[in-house]
Motif scaffolding. Sequence first.
Motif, mmCIF file in Angstrom:
data_model
loop_
_atom_site.group_PDB
_atom_site.id
_atom_site.type_symbol
_atom_site.label_atom_id
_atom_site.label_comp_id
_atom_site.label_asym_id
_atom_site.label_seq_id
_atom_site.Cartn_x
_atom_site.Cartn_y
_atom_site.Cartn_z
ATOM 1 N N ALA A 38 0.831 -1.208 0.000
ATOM 2 C CA ALA A 38 0.000 0.000 0.000
ATOM 3 C C ALA A 38 0.866 1.258 0.000
ATOM 4 O O ALA A 38 0.595 2.213 -0.747
ATOM 5 C CB ALA A 38 -0.930 -0.006 1.209
ATOM 6 N N PHE A 39 1.907 1.268 0.820
ATOM 7 C CA PHE A 39 2.760 2.450 0.872
ATOM 8 C C PHE A 39 3.502 2.653 -0.448
ATOM 9 O O PHE A 39 3.608 3.785 -0.939
ATOM 10 C CB PHE A 39 3.768 2.380 2.017
ATOM 11 C CG PHE A 39 4.617 3.620 2.086
ATOM 12 C CD1 PHE A 39 4.118 4.777 2.639
ATOM 13 C CD2 PHE A 39 5.886 3.623 1.550
ATOM 14 C CE1 PHE A 39 4.873 5.931 2.682
ATOM 15 C CE2 PHE A 39 6.657 4.777 1.584
ATOM 16 C CZ PHE A 39 6.149 5.935 2.151
ATOM 17 N N LEU A 40 4.009 1.576 -1.034
ATOM 18 C CA LEU A 40 4.724 1.712 -2.304
ATOM 19 C C LEU A 40 3.784 2.191 -3.419
ATOM 20 O O LEU A 40 4.187 3.003 -4.265
ATOM 21 C CB LEU A 40 5.398 0.400 -2.684
ATOM 22 C CG LEU A 40 6.607 0.022 -1.829
ATOM 23 C CD1 LEU A 40 7.133 -1.356 -2.224
ATOM 24 C CD2 LEU A 40 7.702 1.065 -1.925
ATOM 25 N N ALA A 41 2.558 1.710 -3.416
ATOM 26 C CA ALA A 41 1.578 2.167 -4.412
ATOM 27 C C ALA A 41 1.282 3.654 -4.216
ATOM 28 O O ALA A 41 1.217 4.421 -5.194
ATOM 29 C CB ALA A 41 0.299 1.349 -4.307
ATOM 30 N N TRP A 42 1.125 4.071 -2.979
ATOM 31 C CA TRP A 42 0.864 5.474 -2.653
ATOM 32 C C TRP A 42 2.046 6.344 -3.073
ATOM 33 O O TRP A 42 1.881 7.407 -3.665
ATOM 34 C CB TRP A 42 0.564 5.575 -1.164
ATOM 35 C CG TRP A 42 0.720 6.915 -0.508
ATOM 36 C CD1 TRP A 42 1.515 7.198 0.555
ATOM 37 C CD2 TRP A 42 0.041 8.128 -0.815
ATOM 38 N NE1 TRP A 42 1.396 8.514 0.900
ATOM 39 C CE2 TRP A 42 0.482 9.115 0.070
ATOM 40 C CE3 TRP A 42 -0.895 8.485 -1.789
ATOM 41 C CZ2 TRP A 42 0.038 10.425 0.039
ATOM 42 C CZ3 TRP A 42 -1.339 9.805 -1.815
ATOM 43 C CH2 TRP A 42 -0.878 10.754 -0.913
ATOM 44 N N TYR A 43 3.267 5.883 -2.791
ATOM 45 C CA TYR A 43 4.456 6.637 -3.170
ATOM 46 C C TYR A 43 4.585 6.700 -4.693
ATOM 47 O O TYR A 43 4.902 7.756 -5.255
ATOM 48 C CB TYR A 43 5.713 6.005 -2.562
ATOM 49 C CG TYR A 43 6.968 6.729 -2.946
ATOM 50 C CD1 TYR A 43 7.266 7.980 -2.416
ATOM 51 C CD2 TYR A 43 7.846 6.182 -3.873
ATOM 52 C CE1 TYR A 43 8.409 8.671 -2.792
ATOM 53 C CE2 TYR A 43 8.991 6.862 -4.258
ATOM 54 C CZ TYR A 43 9.265 8.099 -3.709
ATOM 55 O OH TYR A 43 10.392 8.772 -4.077
ATOM 56 N N LEU A 44 4.346 5.578 -5.369
ATOM 57 C CA LEU A 44 4.421 5.551 -6.831
ATOM 58 C C LEU A 44 3.388 6.503 -7.440
ATOM 59 O O LEU A 44 3.683 7.198 -8.424
ATOM 60 C CB LEU A 44 4.216 4.127 -7.350
ATOM 61 C CG LEU A 44 4.367 3.930 -8.851
ATOM 62 C CD1 LEU A 44 5.772 4.309 -9.311
ATOM 63 C CD2 LEU A 44 4.068 2.487 -9.219
ATOM 64 N N LEU A 45 2.193 6.564 -6.871
ATOM 65 C CA LEU A 45 1.178 7.500 -7.338
ATOM 66 C C LEU A 45 1.704 8.934 -7.247
ATOM 67 O O LEU A 45 1.554 9.723 -8.182
ATOM 68 C CB LEU A 45 -0.104 7.359 -6.513
ATOM 69 C CG LEU A 45 -1.199 8.390 -6.804
ATOM 70 C CD1 LEU A 45 -1.778 8.158 -8.202
ATOM 71 C CD2 LEU A 45 -2.283 8.322 -5.748
ATOM 72 N N TYR A 46 2.340 9.260 -6.144
ATOM 73 C CA TYR A 46 2.906 10.598 -5.949
ATOM 74 C C TYR A 46 3.965 10.893 -7.014
ATOM 75 O O TYR A 46 3.978 11.963 -7.627
ATOM 76 C CB TYR A 46 3.492 10.691 -4.542
ATOM 77 C CG TYR A 46 4.271 11.944 -4.257
ATOM 78 C CD1 TYR A 46 3.657 13.184 -4.219
ATOM 79 C CD2 TYR A 46 5.647 11.883 -4.021
ATOM 80 C CE1 TYR A 46 4.380 14.334 -3.945
ATOM 81 C CE2 TYR A 46 6.379 13.031 -3.740
ATOM 82 C CZ TYR A 46 5.738 14.249 -3.711
ATOM 83 O OH TYR A 46 6.450 15.380 -3.440
ATOM 84 N N VAL A 47 4.856 9.947 -7.259
ATOM 85 C CA VAL A 47 5.924 10.138 -8.243
ATOM 86 C C VAL A 47 5.343 10.264 -9.655
ATOM 87 O O VAL A 47 5.730 11.148 -10.427
ATOM 88 C CB VAL A 47 6.945 8.981 -8.168
ATOM 89 C CG1 VAL A 47 7.939 9.042 -9.316
ATOM 90 C CG2 VAL A 47 7.675 9.013 -6.828
ATOM 91 N N VAL A 48 4.402 9.403 -9.993
ATOM 92 C CA VAL A 48 3.799 9.432 -11.337
ATOM 93 C C VAL A 48 3.045 10.738 -11.562
ATOM 94 O O VAL A 48 3.183 11.381 -12.610
ATOM 95 C CB VAL A 48 2.879 8.202 -11.550
ATOM 96 C CG1 VAL A 48 2.010 8.361 -12.784
ATOM 97 C CG2 VAL A 48 3.722 6.942 -11.638
ATOM 98 N N LEU A 49 2.265 11.132 -10.569
ATOM 99 C CA LEU A 49 1.530 12.394 -10.721
ATOM 100 C C LEU A 49 2.483 13.585 -10.819
ATOM 101 O O LEU A 49 2.227 14.527 -11.579
ATOM 102 C CB LEU A 49 0.556 12.594 -9.555
ATOM 103 C CG LEU A 49 -0.662 11.676 -9.533
ATOM 104 C CD1 LEU A 49 -1.488 11.904 -8.268
ATOM 105 C CD2 LEU A 49 -1.520 11.883 -10.774
ATOM 106 N N SER A 50 3.575 13.535 -10.073
ATOM 107 C CA SER A 50 4.553 14.629 -10.137
ATOM 108 C C SER A 50 5.221 14.703 -11.504
ATOM 109 O O SER A 50 5.569 15.797 -11.967
ATOM 110 C CB SER A 50 5.629 14.452 -9.061
ATOM 111 O OG SER A 50 5.065 14.585 -7.785
#
Length: 127
Positions: A38-50
């Motif tokens: 869950a944390f890695l998915a959340w972090y990846l979402l942040y990176v992708v959106l950025s």
Amino acid sequence: MAVEHHPTSTVYERVQQGPDFQELRRRFRAFAFPATAAFLAWYLLYVVLSGWARDFMGTKVVGFINIALIFGLLQFVSTFLIAWQYSRHAERKLDPLADRLRAEVEGDRDAGAAATAADGDAGKENR
């Protein structure tokens, strides 16, 4: 040529093969794997959106505070939240079982040390 198997395993190997240790591993993994995913998915979402949704991430919310800054700060909040949840999980589900296993290991180690000392004392009496 047959291979001989000696039943002399260490106390740690016996504990590792026991049902309590397997349950401890299951309980740890039941928390750690989903929380990590869950944390890695959340972090990846942040990176992708950025990287690919700059207009969305640059949307100002209040003053100079934009969505990217809020998401970035929420990364820290989620890290501390997961750590707090894990400490609660460990206290309730892991620590009691780990304490029981530790007592078992220390009891076996103490018994083994006492047996070794008794063997040593018996050897002295035979001289």
